[in-house]
Design a protein around this motif. Structure first.
Motif, PDB file in Angstrom:
ATOM      1  N   GLY A 142       0.712  -1.220   0.047  1.00 24.04           N
ATOM      2  CA  GLY A 142       0.026   0.134  -0.231  1.00 24.04           C
ATOM      3  C   GLY A 142       0.780   1.390   0.136  1.00 24.04           C
ATOM      4  O   GLY A 142       0.214   2.423  -0.349  1.00 24.04           O
ATOM      5  N   GLY A 143       2.147   1.239   0.328  1.00 21.81           N
ATOM      6  CA  GLY A 143       3.103   2.339   0.339  1.00 21.81           C
ATOM      7  C   GLY A 143       3.329   2.917  -1.174  1.00 21.81           C
ATOM      8  O   GLY A 143       3.274   2.013  -2.201  1.00 21.81           O
ATOM      9  N   HIS A 144       3.841   3.947  -1.201  1.00 18.83           N
ATOM     10  CA  HIS A 144       4.291   4.669  -2.505  1.00 18.83           C
ATOM     11  C   HIS A 144       5.949   4.781  -2.630  1.00 18.83           C
ATOM     12  O   HIS A 144       6.328   4.904  -1.762  1.00 18.83           O
ATOM     13  N   PHE A 145       6.188   4.930  -3.906  1.00 19.36           N
ATOM     14  CA  PHE A 145       7.396   4.975  -4.066  1.00 19.36           C
ATOM     15  C   PHE A 145       7.448   6.121  -5.465  1.00 19.36           C
ATOM     16  O   PHE A 145       6.882   5.755  -6.232  1.00 19.36           O
ATOM     17  N   VAL A 146       7.848   7.523  -4.879  1.00 20.90           N
ATOM     18  CA  VAL A 146       7.894   8.728  -5.838  1.00 20.90           C
ATOM     19  C   VAL A 146       9.460   8.803  -6.102  1.00 20.90           C
ATOM     20  O   VAL A 146      10.305   9.195  -5.278  1.00 20.90           O
ATOM     21  N   MET A 147       9.657   9.109  -7.525  1.00 21.56           N
ATOM     22  CA  MET A 147      10.931   9.294  -8.025  1.00 21.56           C
ATOM     23  C   MET A 147      10.855  10.512  -8.881  1.00 21.56           C
ATOM     24  O   MET A 147       9.989  10.457 -10.052  1.00 21.56           O
ATOM     25  N   VAL A 148      11.975  11.502  -8.657  1.00 27.33           N
ATOM     26  CA  VAL A 148      12.146  12.638  -9.619  1.00 27.33           C
ATOM     27  C   VAL A 148      13.229  12.077 -10.415  1.00 27.33           C
ATOM     28  O   VAL A 148      14.396  11.854  -9.998  1.00 27.33           O
ATOM     29  N   ASN A 149      13.271  12.357 -11.864  1.00 24.15           N
ATOM     30  CA  ASN A 149      14.129  12.083 -12.686  1.00 24.15           C
ATOM     31  C   ASN A 149      14.061  12.709 -14.112  1.00 24.15           C
ATOM     32  O   ASN A 149      12.731  13.105 -14.500  1.00 24.15           O
ATOM     33  N   ASP A 150      15.107  12.614 -14.904  1.00 20.61           N
ATOM     34  CA  ASP A 150      14.950  13.264 -16.120  1.00 20.61           C
ATOM     35  C   ASP A 150      15.254  12.242 -17.144  1.00 20.61           C
ATOM     36  O   ASP A 150      16.246  11.485 -16.984  1.00 20.61           O
ATOM     37  N   ASN A 151      14.389  12.483 -18.391  1.00 20.96           N
ATOM     38  CA  ASN A 151      15.024  11.557 -19.578  1.00 20.96           C
ATOM     39  C   ASN A 151      16.146  12.446 -19.922  1.00 20.96           C
ATOM     40  O   ASN A 151      16.591  13.438 -20.041  1.00 20.96           O
ATOM     41  N   VAL A 152      16.775  11.663 -20.974  1.00 23.39           N
ATOM     42  CA  VAL A 152      18.053  11.911 -21.523  1.00 23.39           C
ATOM     43  C   VAL A 152      18.012  11.718 -23.148  1.00 23.39           C
ATOM     44  O   VAL A 152      17.320  11.257 -23.520  1.00 23.39           O
ATOM     45  N   SER A 153      19.117  12.225 -23.863  1.00 24.69           N
ATOM     46  CA  SER A 153      19.333  12.185 -25.158  1.00 24.69           C
ATOM     47  C   SER A 153      20.835  12.084 -25.522  1.00 24.69           C
ATOM     48  O   SER A 153      21.735  12.696 -24.845  1.00 24.69           O
TER      49      SER A 153
END
Length: 502
Positions: free
Chosen positions: A417-428
């Motif tokens: 029931g817990g959450h995993f939140v991630m901030v990340n960027d796509n790259v090129s």
């Protein structure tokens, strides 16, 4: 380890080919309904920029992280009551302190000593009374500048920091540190006074943090200093340290109100648990089902070498050449100088009798079609000498291998029931978009998590100036991923939905 270090493909033609996109297109279509533009999120909110007006976070500009307001937003959106939070890439502690102020128990893992030092300084500040700190500042102002201070060098430089300060400035920096260590017995006061010097290193130096490296002012007199780069005023040590101490004092006078904006009902702040370690190994020591929320922002797959960006701060903390090299290799692979470490990790997991988790993570990597499509293209570009650095292929491969392992471990330690939140960027790379958000979300699904949504910022980021010149401008998604560990009931529903019809 069975992961190949090279991918064998036919030689490409002389004309630079485009990367096949079949697998990526299929992946993008499968996530169309889950990628949702969130107008509440801005580039300032999901980066350090929104901390510029927040007490303490103004003391030291640790740019590799998100803001306290974003932590408040995430917790407000996803949870009802305080629980236990983990940040496996804790940085300077934004998530740890912001969640704790709302009544959460928080745990952080951080390998880079710079972030650890900032967190410990913040903890020291909480134990120091404003009146006591003001008296200490008064002593610095009255005694340090009027007494003769001679001291041996406070730290030894490494090659990339030698000559970073004007000679007089460095002498005063050394003398100040010696003064603080001799004149102040209170550990908390001494830590804050020393942290003030730590926080001004860039402003009194010939350098400026610039993405992947330190950029050198032409006044430095170094051979690789830019002939055209002028960073502007280089502060004297006296002006910088007195300004920093005043900033810290003023923020401390405001901090009680800020700290308890979301005061816990029991009027008690939990202790922060902090591990100075790599989450690639430390996570395996944590028991399963321990946390209600994992909130983090890992290093991006963008070639940034934090051991170079923060080289001045690292030598201040006593890191020499060998220590810096060791840190660079131990960190998540995000720079072209990172070597393979999957074999060591395999041995580590085998010794812990956890090969099943390791094998699941590496299998997720091997079977991710869009990722393998990109790796084949990058290998072709390297074989034909079209990559500006041949180490990019190894870096991208190892980044995703290691992130698959981190995601599996995080999925193991989250409560149902817990959450995993991630901030990340796509790259090129070489004009080709790498959908980091979708690839990592696929890893999360293999690890047993559900992808609830991927919040897309209204404005993405552009590719690098070098890539724009060769391939044109292309905006890349900036996202916040929201994953959830299903409860037994929801997991049963998921299995029923995916069961074939008979």
């Amino acid at each position: 380890m069975r992961i190949p270090t090279e991918i064998t493909i036919p030689k490409a033609s002389e004309a630079a080919p485009k990367c096949p996109s079949t697998a990526r297109d299929l992946l993008e279509r499968s996530y169309e309904k889950l990628i949702v533009t969130n107008a509440d999120l801005s580039r300032q909110l999901v980066s350090f920029q929104a901390n510029k007006t927040t007490p303490f976070f103004r003391w030291f500009k640790y740019k590799e992280g998100f803001s306290r307001p974003m932590v408040d937003y995430i917790i407000g959106q996803l949870t009802v009551r305080p629980g236990r939070l983990l940040d496996p890439f804790a940085g300077a502690g934004s998530s740890l302190f912001a969640a704790r102020s709302r009544g959460w128990e928080t745990t952080g893992i951080e390998l880079l000593p710079v972030g650890v030092y900032a967190i410990r300084a913040r903890l020291a500040q909480e134990q120091v009374k404003l009146e006591t700190f003001e008296k200490a500042i008064g002593r610095v102002k009255e005694e340090f500048w009027t007494s003769s201070q001679k001291a041996a060098p406070a730290f030894e430089h490494v090659n990339i920091t030698r000559g970073a300060f004007p000679e007089e400035t460095e002498e005063q920096l050394h003398s100040y540190l010696s003064f603080c260590r001799k004149r102040f017995n209170d550990k908390g006061i001494r830590e804050l006074l020393e942290f003030a010097a730590f926080a001004i290193l860039e402003s009194i130096s010939f350098t400026r943090k610039d993405g992947q490296y330190l950029r050198w002012d032409k006044r430095a007199g170094r051979s690789y200093a830019s002939k055209d780069f002028d960073k502007g005023p280089i502060l004297s040590f006296k002006k910088a340290i007195l300004g920093q101490l005043d900033l810290m004092r003023n923020d401390m006078s405001d901090m009680p109100n800020d700290l308890f904006d979301n005061e816990p009902t029991d009027n008690h702040l939990h202790e922060i648990t902090l591990f100075e370690d790599s989450c690639l190994t430390k996570l395996s020591e944590i028991e399963a089902n321990q946390f209600d929320l994992i909130l983090t922002s890992p290093p991006y797959c963008n070639r940034y070498d934090y051991t170079r960006t923060y080289a001045l701060e690292l030598v201040f903390l006593g890191a020499g050449e060998d220590r810096i090299r060791a840190l660079r290799q131990a960190m998540l692979s995000c720079t072209v100088e990172n070597k393979e470490k999957i074999d060591q990790l395999e041995s580590f997991y085998k010794a812990k009798h956890a090969s099943a988790l390791f094998n699941s993570a590496t299998t997720a990597f091997e079977h991710q079609a869009a990722l393998q499509e990109i790796l084949r293209f990058l290998q072709s570009e390297r074989d034909n000498e079209r990559l500006n650095n041949p180490g990019i292929v190894r870096m991208v491969r190892n980044y995703f291998l290691e992130m698959a392992l981190v995601i599996h471990e995080c999925a193991r330690v989250i409560n149902p029931g817990g959450h995993f939140v991630m901030v990340n960027d796509n790259v090129s790379y070489n004009g080709e978009h790498v959908p980091v958000d979708l690839i990592l979300s696929e890893f999360a699904k293999v690890a047993g998590l559900e992808v609830e949504t991927i919040w897309k910022l209204t404005k993405g980021k552009g590719n690098s100036s070098q890539q724009m010149g060769r391939h044109g401008r292309r905006e890349l998604r900036k996202c916040v991923y929201v994953w959830r560990k299903p409860t037994k009931k929801s997991a049963s529903r998921l299995r029923l939905r995916s069961a074939p019809l008979t």
